[in-house]
Write an enzyme that holds these catalytic residues in place. Structure first.
Site, mmCIF file in Angstrom:
data_model
loop_
_atom_site.group_PDB
_atom_site.id
_atom_site.type_symbol
_atom_site.label_atom_id
_atom_site.label_comp_id
_atom_site.label_asym_id
_atom_site.label_seq_id
_atom_site.Cartn_x
_atom_site.Cartn_y
_atom_site.Cartn_z
ATOM 1 N N SER A 118 34.070 40.323 51.029
ATOM 2 C CA SER A 118 34.505 41.148 49.893
ATOM 3 C C SER A 118 34.880 42.652 50.344
ATOM 4 O O SER A 118 36.103 42.532 50.858
ATOM 5 C CB SER A 118 32.956 41.766 49.225
ATOM 6 O OG SER A 118 33.162 42.387 48.201
ATOM 7 N N HIS A 119 34.049 43.633 50.289
ATOM 8 C CA HIS A 119 34.603 44.910 50.716
ATOM 9 C C HIS A 119 34.567 45.373 51.982
ATOM 10 O O HIS A 119 34.909 46.208 52.612
ATOM 11 C CB HIS A 119 34.119 45.889 50.022
ATOM 12 C CG HIS A 119 32.340 45.989 50.107
ATOM 13 N ND1 HIS A 119 31.705 44.945 49.389
ATOM 14 C CD2 HIS A 119 31.704 46.717 50.839
ATOM 15 C CE1 HIS A 119 30.332 44.955 49.905
ATOM 16 N NE2 HIS A 119 30.317 46.122 50.834
ATOM 17 N N ASP A 284 38.723 45.992 45.716
ATOM 18 C CA ASP A 284 38.388 45.473 47.044
ATOM 19 C C ASP A 284 38.876 44.185 47.560
ATOM 20 O O ASP A 284 39.756 43.814 47.051
ATOM 21 C CB ASP A 284 36.746 45.405 46.943
ATOM 22 C CG ASP A 284 36.482 44.126 46.428
ATOM 23 O OD1 ASP A 284 36.925 43.899 45.394
ATOM 24 O OD2 ASP A 284 35.216 43.870 46.467
ATOM 25 N N ASP A 286 38.195 41.200 47.780
ATOM 26 C CA ASP A 286 38.389 39.859 47.144
ATOM 27 C C ASP A 286 38.535 40.178 45.457
ATOM 28 O O ASP A 286 38.329 39.341 44.601
ATOM 29 C CB ASP A 286 37.036 39.092 47.459
ATOM 30 C CG ASP A 286 35.712 39.621 46.727
ATOM 31 O OD1 ASP A 286 35.678 40.935 46.851
ATOM 32 O OD2 ASP A 286 34.892 38.929 46.441
ATOM 33 N N ASP A 288 37.071 41.780 43.035
ATOM 34 C CA ASP A 288 36.154 42.040 42.068
ATOM 35 C C ASP A 288 35.614 43.335 41.951
ATOM 36 O O ASP A 288 34.810 43.610 40.872
ATOM 37 C CB ASP A 288 34.882 41.003 42.183
ATOM 38 C CG ASP A 288 34.136 41.094 43.361
ATOM 39 O OD1 ASP A 288 34.544 42.124 44.311
ATOM 40 O OD2 ASP A 288 33.130 40.253 43.877
ATOM 41 N N ARG A 289 35.521 44.193 42.810
ATOM 42 C CA ARG A 289 35.303 45.667 42.423
ATOM 43 C C ARG A 289 36.519 46.374 41.956
ATOM 44 O O ARG A 289 37.717 46.193 42.375
ATOM 45 C CB ARG A 289 34.862 46.260 43.659
ATOM 46 C CG ARG A 289 33.661 45.639 44.228
ATOM 47 C CD ARG A 289 33.139 46.462 45.515
ATOM 48 N NE ARG A 289 31.904 45.889 46.016
ATOM 49 C CZ ARG A 289 30.977 46.246 46.766
ATOM 50 N NH1 ARG A 289 30.946 47.545 47.089
ATOM 51 N NH2 ARG A 289 29.933 45.587 47.132
ATOM 52 N N LYS A 385 32.106 39.611 38.675
ATOM 53 C CA LYS A 385 32.714 40.998 38.207
ATOM 54 C C LYS A 385 34.186 40.999 38.524
ATOM 55 O O LYS A 385 34.387 40.047 39.051
ATOM 56 C CB LYS A 385 32.004 42.193 39.067
ATOM 57 C CG LYS A 385 31.970 42.051 40.581
ATOM 58 C CD LYS A 385 31.229 43.414 41.000
ATOM 59 C CE LYS A 385 31.272 43.312 42.603
ATOM 60 N NZ LYS A 385 30.308 42.136 43.144
HETATM 61 C C1 G16 Z 1 27.786 42.415 46.047
HETATM 62 C C2 G16 Z 1 27.091 41.866 44.868
HETATM 63 C C3 G16 Z 1 26.845 43.137 43.926
HETATM 64 C C4 G16 Z 1 26.140 44.095 44.860
HETATM 65 C C5 G16 Z 1 27.078 44.618 45.963
HETATM 66 C C6 G16 Z 1 26.275 45.418 46.876
HETATM 67 O O1 G16 Z 1 29.243 42.612 45.646
HETATM 68 O O2 G16 Z 1 27.620 40.846 44.137
HETATM 69 O O3 G16 Z 1 26.213 42.784 42.843
HETATM 70 O O4 G16 Z 1 26.069 45.419 43.998
HETATM 71 O O5 G16 Z 1 27.199 43.350 46.529
HETATM 72 O O6 G16 Z 1 24.952 44.861 47.139
HETATM 73 P P1 G16 Z 1 24.113 45.769 48.598
HETATM 74 O O7 G16 Z 1 23.921 47.017 47.831
HETATM 75 O O8 G16 Z 1 22.897 44.860 48.771
HETATM 76 O O9 G16 Z 1 25.091 45.708 49.691
HETATM 77 P P2 G16 Z 1 30.289 42.166 46.666
HETATM 78 O O10 G16 Z 1 31.514 42.935 45.974
HETATM 79 O O11 G16 Z 1 30.150 42.876 48.004
HETATM 80 O O12 G16 Z 1 30.407 41.016 46.514
#
Ligand code: G16
Length: 554
Positions: A118-119, A284, A286, A288-289, A385
């Site tokens: 992801s990010h 981000d 991937d 989705d953000r 998302k």
């Molecule tokens: C993932 C989850 C999100 C979550 C985020 C942050 O997003 O899909 O629902 O809000 O992680 O999670 P944490 O606060 O536990 O670091 P992504 O975009 O990283 O796949």
């Protein structure tokens, strides 16, 4: 259709189980070097396949980060050896997380294996990740990830092919590996069609036709570059140059592909330097953000973005035609959307952090739109998302209302009041110290509850304290310990969590929010200063972590 390696033989390789393959908030995220250990990736893939009963069709893709191609080749061999019938793999392995969700749903796949952290930063010395999506197109729920983890802890062998097939991932074609049919597909086409269904593209095109609307999108060298160029510029008519950092790179060009004010500073600076740009959006790794910005870098906090989109959701074709079912937000997200739901007569569900919790609500037709403070917005068009969905939703709203981002926000606050929100991230702290802090908070906020009734200054009196627990309204499953909270009598809140997406050390997340009906134009950090100080005092965060300042402020 070409045929490759029909003659290869299935072998069973003895392996040593790893005990650390427990998926976090969204998949297994570790350093690349961890995945490169002997059989580490192979074990996890085998565990995934054993957790799904007889998968026929699996989608494979990801954000193209370092180690993705190597992992895809391993996945192809292991799937072939395990009797999977068909794999649909994205060209060059590049497939945004929202597009994965769409493909799973359109092709009625059994699952997807998504290669993304992801990010989190990418490259040889940074992070890699493997995430599983289930047949509804959403991230696997805890029941599935627990099963994968359990299998991974006991694994004694995995199946693969004796000879690893030489596969060209850079062209669109079909071939067989052993009995497995592999199809390499264009990553953008299907998703573009979906967006055409969800949005009125002609309405969005009108924004650009007038000639005074300029935007800048920043995919941060992540997966969305090709999608943003193809849809925004080729399809909707944004000017050439409207998409920066648009080539997906295995190390994101050294960027931290996290769309917030700290890591997407380049976009913020470009908007500040050029008055003519009315709209900015960052995504981000991937895809989705999203982070939404107005003219001169005016920042829209994710909770406000969700609330504005919720209040104007009928500007989006899909919801104009089908109506709105309800809304949802994650627990730490400021409750701005709750106020919209109440006014419009809809229910707003509050879930733990993690997109997986929204899937059940969507599958049961309970919600149309949901979002999180972590820069996530999405709807029931898919089960992830969706960064571009947020972008097009804002553009549709601007096109229909003829208001700027700032006007939309200010008008929203005038109508609903403002939920001031701040998130402080303390990244890469010592894991043990953070656990001790959380245990201390658990004792104070859940066992002794000594703070209840305590006053801090003139404004804040503690109403209740505890740890957020969620009962899924659809399957009645219970998820505990999802955020230690302090609620105040005036509606303000403090929440403490440990992130579940890091790959090393621990990240403390501190969320504070407070509401005002009259005072609408303060700087969030200034308005929330007293509450932030209270949070430090209650948690002894500086003493436990040795940090006085956060790494990232949202
Ligand atoms: C993932 C989850 C999100 C979550 C985020 C942050 O997003 O899909 O629902 O809000 O992680 O999670 P944490 O606060 O536990 O670091 P992504 O975009 O990283 O796949």
């Amino acid at each position: 259709m070409s045929i490759a390696n029909m003659s290869s033989k299935v072998i069973e390789v003895a392996t040593q189980a790893y005990q650390d393959q427990k998926p976090g908030t969204s998949g297994l995220r570790k350093k690349v070097k961890t995945f490169q250990q002997l059989n580490y990736t192979e074990n996890f893939i085998q565990a995934i396949l054993e957790s799904i009963s007889k998968p026929k069709l699996i989608i494979v893709g990801g954000d193209g980060r370092f180690y993705s191609e190597e992992a895809i080749r391993k996945i192809i061999s292991i799937c072939a050896a395990n009797g999977v019938e068909r794999l649909v793999v994205a060209k060059d392995g590049i497939l945004s997380t929202p597009a994965v969700s769409d493909l799973v749903r359109t092709l009625k796949a059994d699952a997807a294996i998504v290669l993304t952290a992801s990010h989190n930063p990418g490259g040889e010395d940074h992070d890699f990740g493997i995430k599983v999506n289930t047949a509804n197109g959403g991230p696997a729920p805890e029941s599935v990830t627990d099963k994968i983890y359990k299998i991974s802890c006991q694994l004694k062998s995995y199946k693969t092919l004796l000879k690893r097939p030489q596969v060209d991932l850079s062209k669109i074609y079909k071939f067989f590996v052993y009995d497995l049919e592999v199809e390499i597909v264009d990553p953008v086409e299907g998703y573009l069609n979906l967006m055409r269904d969800v949005f009125d593209f002609d309405m969005i095109k009108n924004l650009f036709k007038k000639g005074d609307f300029k935007m800048l999108a920043d995919p941060m060298n992540g997966v969305l570059g090709p999608y943003a160029r193809r849809i925004l510029i080729d399809e909707l008519g944004a000017q050439e140059g409207s998409v920066i950092n648009s080539v997906p790179l295995p190390d994101f060009g050294g960027k931290h592909p996290d769309p917030n004010l700290t890591y997407a500073a380049e976009l913020v600076d470009k908007l500040k330097a050029n008055d003519e740009i009315n709209f900015g959006v960052a995504f981000d790794g991937d895809g989705d953000r999203n982070m939404i910005l107005g003219q001169r870098g005016f920042f829209v906090s994710p909770g406000d973005s969700l609330a504005v989109v919720a209040a104007n959701l009928t500007c989006v074709k899909r919801f104009k035609e089908n109506g709105i079912k309800g809304y949802a937000r994650s627990f730490p997200t400021a409750p701005a959307v709750d106020r919209v739901a109440e006014k419009l007569g809809h229910k707003c569900y509050v879930t733990p952090t993690g997109w997986k919790y929204f899937g059940n609500l969507m599958d049961a037709n309970l919600i149309s739109l949901c979002g999180e403070e972590s820069f996530g917005t999405g709807s029931d068009h898919i089960r992830e998302k969706d960064g571009l969905f947020a972008c097009f939703a804002w553009m549709s709203i601007m096109a229909q209302t003829e208001k700027t981002v700032k006007e939309l926000l200010f008008d929203h606050w005038k109508e609903y009041g403002r939920d001031y929100f701040c998130r402080y991230d303390f990244e890469d702290c010592d894991g043990g110290s953070c656990q001790s802090m959380m245990m201390y908070l658990e004792k104070t906020l859940c066992e002794s509850r000594v703070l209840v009734g305590k006053k801090f200054g003139n404004k804040y009196e503690v109403k209740e304290t505890g740890n957020f627990q969620y009962t899924d309204p659809v399957d009645r499953s219970v998820t505990t310990k999802q955020g230690l909270f302090v609620n105040f009598t005036n509606g303000a809140r403090i929440i403490f969590r440990l992130s579940g997406t890091g790959s090393s050390g621990a990240t403390v997340r501190l969320y504070v929010s407070d509401y005002s009906k009259e005072n609408l134009q303060e700087e969030s950090r200034v308005y929330l200063k007293e509450l932030l100080d209270i949070a430090y005092t209650i948690s002894k965060l500086p003493e436990y972590t040795g940090r006085n300042e956060p790494t990232v402020i949202t």
